[in-house]
Enzyme design. Structure first.
Site: not given
Length: 343
Positions: A6, A236
């Site tokens: 995303d 992350h």
């Protein structure tokens, strides 16, 4: 490898890491709505690929529009356009005509038993692909999912992690499929951080990609400095990508049975786990039981230095226009909104 993302700031770091990793072929990228909607994520992805001179990788737009509340929560950290409000030079390319799920299914059939999926956003596209082609798990070599939380608290409320919370039903479908899954949750990704010295190293690089990433990190660092007095952030998605490429050594990685709360209650999106009997360090290739996954809980050493080193080593193949831009002593990246692109 196939990246489903995303394209927020940590997705951008993950993409740069993959582009800089020798021995892998990034066969395609699908975008999904999460930090931003899928069309803006595709624009971010195409523009970032252009800074690295990589116009050979197809980018496809996926589906699902996140709730306004979820997107608002991302703006403070990732900026309105998802990449720290950095406005990258616009790519001349557009997404391919296929949807993200169509691209994934086609690549899986073209490379049976070879394609590896790295999912760094909500799992909407993967779940749709499973619905359209039930044979997909047999064709895919393995799936690495960045999401969930085992012992760590959630980051989308008290219980849930953001990628899973965005579409819990999709996550449940992905974990229920009989393909080898490795889950990289907040427990491990939240304990490794890029610091101000790392951002400065990127800013000092001559590569346009690295300089763009430095500007993106600056936005994130300002957010964290305001809320925790520390200029640092956890990369992350980049950590998950690095584990998928075999560049990080696990310390604790049990095989666990995964469930997802799909209720309408306060625990919606929470991942929950149960132990599985048998060895926990076996890399399951075929025949993995549904709902079971290797779950990475810790690494043997700090991941940030190796992530930074790899990204700094990215050597873009510059076009004539990019060569001219690279001669500017300090390229200035404007801030603003990325243009949304249609599939």
């Amino acid at each position: 490898m196939y990246l489903d993302c995303d394209t927020g700031v940590d997705d951008a770091l993950a993409l740069a890491f993959l582009l800089a990793t020798p021995g892998i072929r990034l066969a395609g990228i699908g975008t999904v709505s999460g930090v931003v909607d899928a069309a803006v994520a595709a624009a971010n992805t195409l523009n970032l690929l252009a800074t690295a001179g990589r116009d050979d990788i197809p980018v496809a737009v996926g589906g699902f529009d996140p709730s306004a509340a979820a997107r608002k929560a991302c703006v403070a950290l990732h900026g309105t356009n998802g990449i720290g409000d950095v406005l990258l030079p616009r790519s001349r390319r557009r997404p391919v005509d296929e949807s993200a799920t169509e691209l994934l299914i086609r690549l899986a059939h073209e490379h049976p038993g070879e394609l590896e999926i790295i999912a760094t956003g909500p799992l909407t596209n993967l779940a749709e692909a499973l619905y359209l082609d039930p044979e997909l798990p047999r064709l895919v070599r393995r799936v690495t999912v960045r999401g969930g939380a085992v012992f760590a608290p959630g980051n989308a409320g008290r219980f849930a992690e953001a990628n899973i919370a965005a579409n819990p039903e999709a996550a449940a479908d992905v974990f229920a499929a009989s393909w080898p899954v490795t889950l990289v949750p907040l427990d491990v990704t939240g304990t490794h951080r890029f610091k101000e010295t790392d951002r400065r190293a990127l800013a000092a690089s001559t590569g346009l990609t690295q300089q763009a990433l430095a500007h993106m990190l600056g936005t994130c660092f300002s957010y964290y400095e305001k809320h925790s007095s520390a200029r640092r952030m956890s990369p992350h998605d980049c950590l998950a990508a690095a584990f998928a490429t075999g560049d990080l050594e696990p310390e604790k990685m049990p095989t666990l049975r995964i469930g997802v709360d799909t209720s309408a209650g306060p625990r919606r999106g929470q991942t929950y786990f149960a132990k599985v009997d048998g060895p926990a360090d076996v890399d399951v290739r075929n025949g993995q039981n549904p709902h079971e996954a290797r779950v990475l809980l810790s690494l043997r050493r700090d991941a940030a230095p190796s992530l930074l080193e790899r990204i700094l080593g990215l050597a873009p193949v510059l076009s004539t226009a990019q060569e001219e831009a690279a001669r500017v002593p300090e390229p200035a990246f404007a801030t603003g909104l990325s243009e949304s692109v249609a599939a």
